[in-house]
Design an enzyme around this catalytic site. Structure first.
Site, PDB file in Angstrom:
ATOM      1  N   SER A 132       0.825  -1.212   0.000  1.00  0.00           N
ATOM      2  CA  SER A 132       0.000   0.000   0.000  1.00  0.00           C
ATOM      3  C   SER A 132       0.857   1.260   0.000  1.00  0.00           C
ATOM      4  O   SER A 132       2.015   1.248   0.415  1.00  0.00           O
ATOM      5  CB  SER A 132      -0.945   0.000   1.199  1.00  0.00           C
TER       6      SER A 132
ATOM      7  N   LYS B 239       2.446  -5.182   3.348  1.00  0.00           N
ATOM      8  CA  LYS B 239       3.579  -4.262   3.490  1.00  0.00           C
ATOM      9  C   LYS B 239       3.033  -2.841   3.393  1.00  0.00           C
ATOM     10  O   LYS B 239       2.654  -2.378   2.326  1.00  0.00           O
ATOM     11  CB  LYS B 239       4.615  -4.475   2.390  1.00  0.00           C
TER      12      LYS B 239
ATOM     13  N   GLY C 271       0.471   2.066  -6.160  1.00  0.00           N
ATOM     14  CA  GLY C 271       1.771   2.705  -6.122  1.00  0.00           C
ATOM     15  C   GLY C 271       2.197   3.125  -7.514  1.00  0.00           C
ATOM     16  O   GLY C 271       1.361   3.383  -8.374  1.00  0.00           O
ATOM     17  N   SER C 272       3.483   3.141  -7.758  1.00  0.00           N
ATOM     18  CA  SER C 272       3.993   3.664  -9.019  1.00  0.00           C
ATOM     19  C   SER C 272       3.853   2.655 -10.146  1.00  0.00           C
ATOM     20  O   SER C 272       3.879   1.435  -9.937  1.00  0.00           O
ATOM     21  CB  SER C 272       5.454   4.071  -8.876  1.00  0.00           C
ATOM     22  N   THR C 273       3.740   3.185 -11.348  1.00  0.00           N
ATOM     23  CA  THR C 273       3.667   2.349 -12.543  1.00  0.00           C
ATOM     24  C   THR C 273       4.946   1.536 -12.707  1.00  0.00           C
ATOM     25  O   THR C 273       4.896   0.352 -13.069  1.00  0.00           O
ATOM     26  CB  THR C 273       3.434   3.227 -13.783  1.00  0.00           C
TER      27      THR C 273
ATOM     28  N   VAL D  25       7.025   0.390 -10.419  1.00  0.00           N
ATOM     29  CA  VAL D  25       7.084  -0.733  -9.473  1.00  0.00           C
ATOM     30  C   VAL D  25       6.146  -1.852  -9.925  1.00  0.00           C
ATOM     31  O   VAL D  25       6.512  -3.035  -9.929  1.00  0.00           O
ATOM     32  CB  VAL D  25       6.741  -0.270  -8.052  1.00  0.00           C
TER      33      VAL D  25
ATOM     34  N   GLU E 225      -3.364  -0.414  -8.996  1.00  0.00           N
ATOM     35  CA  GLU E 225      -3.752   0.955  -9.362  1.00  0.00           C
ATOM     36  C   GLU E 225      -2.479   1.772  -9.247  1.00  0.00           C
ATOM     37  O   GLU E 225      -1.854   1.824  -8.195  1.00  0.00           O
ATOM     38  CB  GLU E 225      -4.849   1.472  -8.431  1.00  0.00           C
TER      39      GLU E 225
ATOM     40  N   CYS F 155      -3.825  10.130  -6.238  1.00  0.00           N
ATOM     41  CA  CYS F 155      -3.685   9.494  -7.556  1.00  0.00           C
ATOM     42  C   CYS F 155      -4.534  10.222  -8.590  1.00  0.00           C
ATOM     43  O   CYS F 155      -4.221  10.220  -9.775  1.00  0.00           O
ATOM     44  CB  CYS F 155      -4.133   8.037  -7.483  1.00  0.00           C
TER      45      CYS F 155
ATOM     46  N   GLU G 269       4.250  12.532 -14.760  1.00  0.00           N
ATOM     47  CA  GLU G 269       3.629  12.514 -13.435  1.00  0.00           C
ATOM     48  C   GLU G 269       4.558  13.190 -12.426  1.00  0.00           C
ATOM     49  O   GLU G 269       5.749  12.882 -12.367  1.00  0.00           O
ATOM     50  CB  GLU G 269       3.343  11.082 -12.991  1.00  0.00           C
TER      51      GLU G 269
END
Length: 542
Positions: free
Chosen positions: A187, A212, A265-267, A269, A293, A327, A424
């Site tokens: 998250s 996590k 989180g990030s794209t 990752v 997402e 987001c 971003e």
């Protein structure tokens, strides 16, 4: 065991408290803020209901006063992560076999605890640890999180009721089993409610989870774990492991027992996780469900018939609430030349009124961005715009002397593909491109193709034909699309949230669509009088 068909209490959206001067909720929250600011918490790893202290610790600080340490969290390593996987698997059978009404009651009780005796505690932790105002914390860590708990239970009940058709002499049934393994949940820092949802949505469907949390949200997430314990969640159903992302990849994502991955989180990752799962695909007991997402470059697109005042309000709130760290936050705007002078005047006037500082000062509209890395990244974008001939910084800036403060920043881009129009940023930076009115359709195409993302977007227009045309032209740009409203503020049960393209798998948090990903249905056919025939009628001789 009871054979009654129990009905879940009707889900509802938790009313948002106003925290007006003199109100009891304001008094309780301020008291709790003072209490939490005066103590330092040690956050343990929680595996199978037991607390673990590794001695390897990180710090949770106030982003608006980074010298103030709120908590220290223990960091899980290889031993703890492998233990968490074992604990999740050990708790799985009993949890999956718990009667549905008892499993559901735990999460319904958690929602009532959250919106009752735990409300001030959760909101205060979110305000201090994640630098949110009282209102932003209220809609997140109290209301949205409670909404996720209540609506997901109701959605699960609806799924369980879905059964196949029957034929004469045959009874067909479908049971909705949890996945065959554990679910890994990772998250982000920006919403306490997302952390709570990522771990509880699979658990509601009978899965056991390894969670996590973001290290910068460890305090509020830890309190949510304590709340779930009070609600009666059995040990091992959710295992709380603050740790390094690289260790998750090394010890959990390649575990053959991983059956699902729930992520915000990030794209970058998420793409890395997808690649890693692909590399290990032959190891898994079942194909892992990957639900993510990720990033966004969310937009506001105005038509020449747009009303200026609500457009300005949407730009200010959409871009600068919670320092643009949603987001869904508005990060780029396309404004027609015919109304730009009025929009510019209103935008700069309203932005100048925004007060920034400590969330304990309830007159502040904004606080600090989450950490030094974020502050540095955002400030570099502002510096780039200041140095470029293709942009003009109309207002904004930054100050990192005491806290990670980035002022609400408006950049005017002279080109639609300027760096801050397409990349971003995840901070309080809104870039505006002014287009000629007669180039509306051309600019809509630019909006559609300028960014790889597809999360949220908004259009403003009074002309209904224009709305129809713009909605169609931008149909793939956003999973959550708004007409004459800001592109933020999705409500569970009303606007299920998620996007496609580089913004994720669009599995819509806050809907049945998300819960379907955490089940593995089994269809059962029972024949009451089995046939003894072997030959078929068509085989008879002429």
């Amino acid at each position: 065991m009871s054979n009654a068909n129990f009905a879940i209490p009707k889900a509802y959206n938790e009313p948002v408290k106003a925290y007006l001067p003199g109100s009891p909720e304001r008094e309780a929250l301020k008291k709790e803020l003072d209490r939490q600011a005066s103590i330092q918490v040690e956050i343990p790893i929680i595996i199978g209901g037991k607390e673990y202290h590794t001695g390897n610790k990180g710090k949770c600080v106030m982003p608006h006063d980074f010298n103030h340490v709120l908590a220290e969290y223990n960091i899980a390593g290889e031993e703890e992560l492998k233990l968490a996987a074992d604990a999740a698997m050990a708790a799985k059978e009993e949890w999956a076999n718990m009667p549905w009404e008892h499993r559901a009651s735990i999460f319904l009780k958690a929602a009532d605890l959250l919106t009752g005796p735990w409300r001030a505690k959760m909101n205060a932790a979110t305000m201090l640890g994640q630098s949110k105002t009282a209102f932003q914390a209220e809609i997140d860590s109290a209301c949205e999180l409670a909404d996720f708990l209540r609506f997901n239970v109701a959605f699960a009940e609806q799924i369980y009721k879905q059964q196949p058709e029957n034929s004469h002499g045959v009874w067909n049934r479908t049971e909705y089993r949890p996945l065959d393994g554990f679910v890994m949940a990772i998250s982000p820092f920006n919403f306490t409610s997302i952390g709570g949802n990522l771990c509880t949505a699979p658990a509601i469907m009978g899965n056991t989870v390894i969670w996590k949390p973001a290290q910068t949200a460890a305090l509020s997430n830890y309190y949510f774990m304590q709340l779930m314990k009070e609600a009666g969640l059995p040990d091992g159903v959710i295992n709380f492991v603050p740790c390094r992302g690289s260790d998750v990849s090394k010890y959990l994502l390649s575990d053959p027992r991983m059956a699902g991955f729930h992520f915000t989180g990030s794209t970058a990752v998420f793409s890395g996780v997808w690649s890693l799962v692909g590399e290990n695909i032959a190891k898994y007991h079942s194909y892992p469900r990957l639900v993510g997402e990720t990033g966004g470059k969310d937009f506001i697109f105005a038509h020449p018939t747009a009303q200026v005042e609500p457009l300005v309000a949407a730009m200010v709130r959409g871009a600068f609430e919670f320092q643009g760290q949603k987001c869904s936050a508005a990060s780029r705007a396309y404004i027609p030349a015919s109304i730009w002078p009025q929009v510019k005047e209103g935008l700069l006037n309203e932005t100048a009124k925004l007060k920034m500082g400590d969330p304990r000062d309830f007159t502040n509209f904004m606080c600090a961005v989450i950490d030094k890395a974020s502050f540095t990244k955002i400030s570099e974008y502002i510096d780039y715009a200041n140095a470029s001939e293709d942009a003009e910084v109309l207002c904004g800036g930054y100050d990192g002397s005491k806290g990670y403060f980035v002022k609400p920043t408006v950049i005017l881009a002279k080109k639609p593909d300027f760096k801050t129009m397409v990349e971003e940023i995840f901070g309080p930076v809104l870039t505006v491109y002014v287009y000629e009115d007669e180039k509306l359709e051309e600019t809509l195409k630019i909006c559609d193709t300028a960014s790889p993302y597809g999360l949220t977007g908004a259009i403003f227009a009074q002309d209904r034909n224009a709305i129809v045309m713009m909605e169609k032209a931008l149909s793939n740009t956003a999973g959550n699309f708004y007409i004459n409203d800001k592109p933020t503020g999705a409500v569970v049960g009303q606007q299920p949230f998620g996007g496609a393209r580089a913004s994720g798998t669009n599995d819509k948090a806050g809907s049945m669509l998300n819960l379907y990903r955490w089940i593995s249905p089994r269809t059962i056919k029972e024949s009451f009088v089995p046939s003894t025939d072997i030959a078929y009628p068509f085989m008879c001789e002429e």
